[in-house]
Scaffold this active site. Sequence first.
Site, PDB file in Angstrom:
ATOM      1  N   LYS A   1      11.234   9.564  -2.238  1.00 50.95           N
ATOM      2  CA  LYS A   1      12.279  10.421  -2.799  1.00 50.95           C
ATOM      3  C   LYS A   1      13.573   9.616  -2.983  1.00 50.95           C
ATOM      4  CE  LYS A   1      14.765  14.700  -1.935  1.00 50.95           C
ATOM      5  NZ  LYS A   1      14.917  15.887  -1.120  1.00 50.95           N
TER       6      LYS A   1
ATOM      7  N   GLU B   1      10.394   1.230   5.245  1.00 55.43           N
ATOM      8  CA  GLU B   1       8.933   1.045   5.358  1.00 55.43           C
ATOM      9  C   GLU B   1       8.308   0.948   3.965  1.00 55.43           C
ATOM     10  OE1 GLU B   1      10.715   3.350   6.939  1.00 55.43           O
ATOM     11  OE2 GLU B   1      10.017   3.613   9.014  1.00 55.43           O
TER      12      GLU B   1
ATOM     13  N   ARG C   1       9.017  16.818   2.894  1.00 52.01           N
ATOM     14  CA  ARG C   1       7.826  17.409   3.522  1.00 52.01           C
ATOM     15  C   ARG C   1       7.284  18.608   2.742  1.00 52.01           C
ATOM     16  NH1 ARG C   1      12.321  17.628   6.483  1.00 52.01           N
ATOM     17  NH2 ARG C   1      13.278  19.612   7.039  1.00 52.01           N
TER      18      ARG C   1
ATOM     19  N   GLU D   1       9.662  18.591  11.794  1.00 55.51           N
ATOM     20  CA  GLU D   1      10.861  18.070  11.112  1.00 55.51           C
ATOM     21  C   GLU D   1      11.706  19.239  10.602  1.00 55.51           C
ATOM     22  OE1 GLU D   1      10.927  13.924   9.148  1.00 55.51           O
ATOM     23  OE2 GLU D   1      11.024  15.264   7.441  1.00 55.51           O
TER      24      GLU D   1
ATOM     25  N   LYS E   1      16.849   5.211  12.607  1.00 56.61           N
ATOM     26  CA  LYS E   1      16.873   4.355  11.414  1.00 56.61           C
ATOM     27  C   LYS E   1      18.066   3.409  11.471  1.00 56.61           C
ATOM     28  CE  LYS E   1      15.044   7.518   7.891  1.00 56.61           C
ATOM     29  NZ  LYS E   1      15.385   8.242   6.673  1.00 56.61           N
TER      30      LYS E   1
END
Length: 545
Positions: free
Chosen positions: A205, A211, A266, A351, A511
């Site tokens: 997105k 990653e 998600r 989440e 992060k």
Amino acid sequence: MDHSQAAKVWQDLEAHRQSLGQTTTRDLFAADPDRFARFSFRLDDVLVDLSKNCVSADTLALLLSLARAHNLEMRRDEMLRGDPINTTEGRAVLHTALRAPADADIRVDGKNVVPDVHEELARCYAFADKIRSGVLRGATGDRITDVVNIGIGGSDLGPAMGARALSPYADGPRAHFVSNVDGADMADTLARLDPSRTLFLVSSKTFTTIETMTNAQSARAWIAGSLGETAVGDHFAAISTNIVAVEAFGISKDRMFRFWDWVGGRYSMWSAIGLGLMIAIGPENFAAFLAGGHEMDRHFATTPLEKNIPVLMGLVGIWHRNFLGYAAHAVLPYDQRLGRFPAYLQQLDMESNGKRVHLDGTPVTSDTGPLVWGEPGTNGQHAFYQLIHQGTNVIPADFLIAAEAHEANMGDHHAILVANCLAQTEALMHGRSLDEARAVLAAQDMPEKKVELLAPHKVFPGNRPTTTIAYRKLDPRMLGRLVALYEHKVFTQGVIWGINSFDQWGVELGKELASRLLPVVKGSNVEGLDASTKGLVAHLRSLRV
Ligand SMILES: O=P(O)(O)OC[C@H]1O[C@](O)(CO)[C@@H](O)[C@@H]1O
């Protein structure tokens, strides 16, 4: 929301829990011969049996009052019509628009988004068709036989879960999924592939996730290294909301598929993020998946709360979490191909609802989302069900079972699977008392002393809640209904808890610290780190050759 009304119903529910005392589900069945009919709910062939949860008609009535006190219907309508309900990010939440029919009208900032959705879907379908038919090929002119989706979280779990779930419908190139930044994931996948026949879909997105970008660069180097730099364009496509970053990566506009900031990661498998799945199963099957999702949306939007399946599942979850104190929730598909469904739901649920402040930033006053986990039955039975049956914590569980398998001519496999699924929910509800355990042992002609010794070990407390979702067959439409069912369940619970189910600030700190630690791991100064992290860095560095 009517705060005083909500607080009153909450108190009523607490009093109701007290008044239920030691009542068990077994007692509730004994008292009501129609309990199954009363507590199971249908949408066409899908039946959701809530009767094996310890809820009475009064419990449900109070839970429904709680939902109304929290204006659930109004909040649902706000979401469905595109209000910016994701307040911390100032965004609408419109994954439902991704599966709406072409003539629907759903507005964000006054603009109907449905035409854009269908335009992008048509582009995805055309691209999928061209890859599947061999019209679009690799740089060497070879047909694409393998498609690798590179993404993580919502840009991986949905299509990966779906590709496995719908493998009987896969008649296109093979689908692979690389998500972990651990080089092993990419290396093990590439080892099975031929670069001239491989297409990579970079799904992100934001197009900034470390990653995914690291994996995409490695894949790019693999293609350029074996086929030359000019081959890259023919072996990549991208799915993102960040058009600028996709272009900077070197993927041309015609191989770039968009979605929008009003689609949460998600909640994105319905969008172009599903391209890997679409290429595997074909546009027609993907359209059936979308139609299944829309069918559940209509049910959620129009069915009175008393019969609204995702709402009722959400409310029973509230009962378990907040009034009975159950901290975990297991998802146990008796459907091998739903093997990644629990992992998919972990992101969807945890989440979304793993939150500790209300929408206005004040601390929550009740527990929020449970720990969600699971594995397919029957494998779980031979691993962790011991704890579910006899452990000291109660873990409510969803059991998923199809009436029909895809495999004809497999003898009794499916009948055994179904029998096991039903047996587990029966055993969890019914349990076995000490007297019953003694009687079973005595019937085996066991000496009384041994009976007394063994009997307590053979006691099953029972009254362990389960919900069974039974459907005809795991086809694309069913998968769409199932995913949308859980999305709306999660939404329902988020409304009751008064939290934002659509942001995910909790993933940010890790992060940030990882990017601060990267140079340290690679050799720069360890000053400023806590003693443990410093010690670990030193140990790992000392072991490196
Ligand atoms: O699609 P992106 O931007 O690469 O993000 C991947 C995932 O990372 C998260 O932002 C956090 O884990 C998820 O919500 C999201 O699905």
